[in-house]
Write a protein that holds these residues in place. Sequence first.
Motif, short mmCIF file in Angstrom:
data_model
loop_
_atom_site.label_atom_id
_atom_site.label_comp_id
_atom_site.label_asym_id
_atom_site.label_seq_id
_atom_site.Cartn_x
_atom_site.Cartn_y
_atom_site.Cartn_z
N ARG A 15 0.84 -1.19 0.00
CA ARG A 15 0.00 0.00 0.00
C ARG A 15 0.88 1.25 0.00
O ARG A 15 2.02 1.22 0.46
CB ARG A 15 -0.91 0.03 1.23
N HIS A 16 0.31 2.33 -0.46
CA HIS A 16 1.00 3.61 -0.40
C HIS A 16 1.13 4.03 1.06
O HIS A 16 0.23 3.78 1.86
CB HIS A 16 0.22 4.67 -1.20
N PRO A 17 2.26 4.67 1.43
CA PRO A 17 2.47 5.03 2.84
C PRO A 17 1.37 5.89 3.44
O PRO A 17 1.04 5.74 4.62
CB PRO A 17 3.80 5.80 2.82
N TYR A 18 0.77 6.80 2.66
CA TYR A 18 -0.26 7.66 3.25
C TYR A 18 -1.50 7.85 2.37
O TYR A 18 -2.53 8.28 2.85
CB TYR A 18 0.33 9.03 3.61
N GLN A 60 -4.71 6.47 -0.01
CA GLN A 60 -5.56 5.28 -0.10
C GLN A 60 -5.35 4.65 -1.47
O GLN A 60 -6.19 4.74 -2.37
CB GLN A 60 -7.03 5.66 0.11
N GLN A 61 -4.19 4.01 -1.59
CA GLN A 61 -3.80 3.45 -2.88
C GLN A 61 -3.06 2.14 -2.70
O GLN A 61 -2.16 2.03 -1.86
CB GLN A 61 -2.91 4.44 -3.65
N ILE A 62 -3.47 1.13 -3.47
CA ILE A 62 -2.77 -0.15 -3.48
C ILE A 62 -1.72 -0.08 -4.58
O ILE A 62 -2.02 0.29 -5.72
CB ILE A 62 -3.76 -1.30 -3.73
N MET A 63 -0.49 -0.44 -4.24
CA MET A 63 0.64 -0.25 -5.15
C MET A 63 1.00 -1.51 -5.95
O MET A 63 1.38 -1.43 -7.12
CB MET A 63 1.86 0.21 -4.36
N HIS A 64 0.90 -2.67 -5.32
CA HIS A 64 1.33 -3.90 -6.01
C HIS A 64 0.77 -5.11 -5.28
O HIS A 64 0.53 -5.08 -4.07
CB HIS A 64 2.86 -3.99 -6.04
N LEU A 65 0.56 -6.20 -6.03
CA LEU A 65 0.03 -7.44 -5.47
C LEU A 65 0.85 -8.63 -5.93
O LEU A 65 1.37 -8.65 -7.05
CB LEU A 65 -1.42 -7.66 -5.92
N ASP A 66 0.98 -9.63 -5.05
CA ASP A 66 1.57 -10.92 -5.41
C ASP A 66 0.53 -12.00 -5.17
O ASP A 66 -0.02 -12.10 -4.06
CB ASP A 66 2.80 -11.23 -4.54
#
Length: 227
Positions: free
Chosen positions: A83-86, A88-94
């Motif tokens: 997740r982004h540090p601050y 409301q965003q998902i950055m990457h998934l495995d």
Amino acid sequence: MANIEHKLVASSRKEEGKGASRRLRRSGQVPAIVYGGHQDPLSIQVEHNHLWHVAQNEWFYSSILSLEVDGKVQKVLLRDMQRHPYKQQIMHLDFQRISENEALRARVPLHFLNQEKSPAGKAAGVVVTHELNEVEVSALPKDLPEYIEVDLSDLKLGDVIHLSQLRLPAGVTIPALAHGKEHDLAVVIAKHARVEEEPVEAPESAEVPAAKVAAKPEGEGGDAKKK
């Protein structure tokens, strides 16, 4: 407990690298990767708003997902989410592919039931602590539960519920218990509430009686010697 199918739609992507990932995020997509299952890793992208909505559900983190990529469905487990540090965003998934005939390990949430009805829950001055909120289990994909229920109906003051006392569905085990009693961790503890003692004010220091004051040596502060 019947397993419900949980579906996530994605599409494959060819561009990789940090620059490509930044462009994807700006366009409202989330870069992800699917690996395992005796197949090559596959780079995919998921629409962020759809993903954000799905990620609010507990099952997203512990259940087997039906991941549809370019119209083809494969069974996967979420293994990592950045997740982004601050924001409301998902950055990457495995995601890890699942083989129907191979046991897998997954962390499953615990659902605590009937605590308020238990003797410990009704008693004044008793605190019930949940030492664990999830547990790692091993099971075939078809047997993997979405959660494990912990019934606290009979919990009394002084009771401790350990991992070995959990009622597991058929085909489900807790691998940690195979490593000895020291791994049989406490899950729930009912104990007396700690009563913090009120600070005791220190008594005001009394004046030291004159008799206790050490006499000064002769010649210090006394009358001058007579000539």
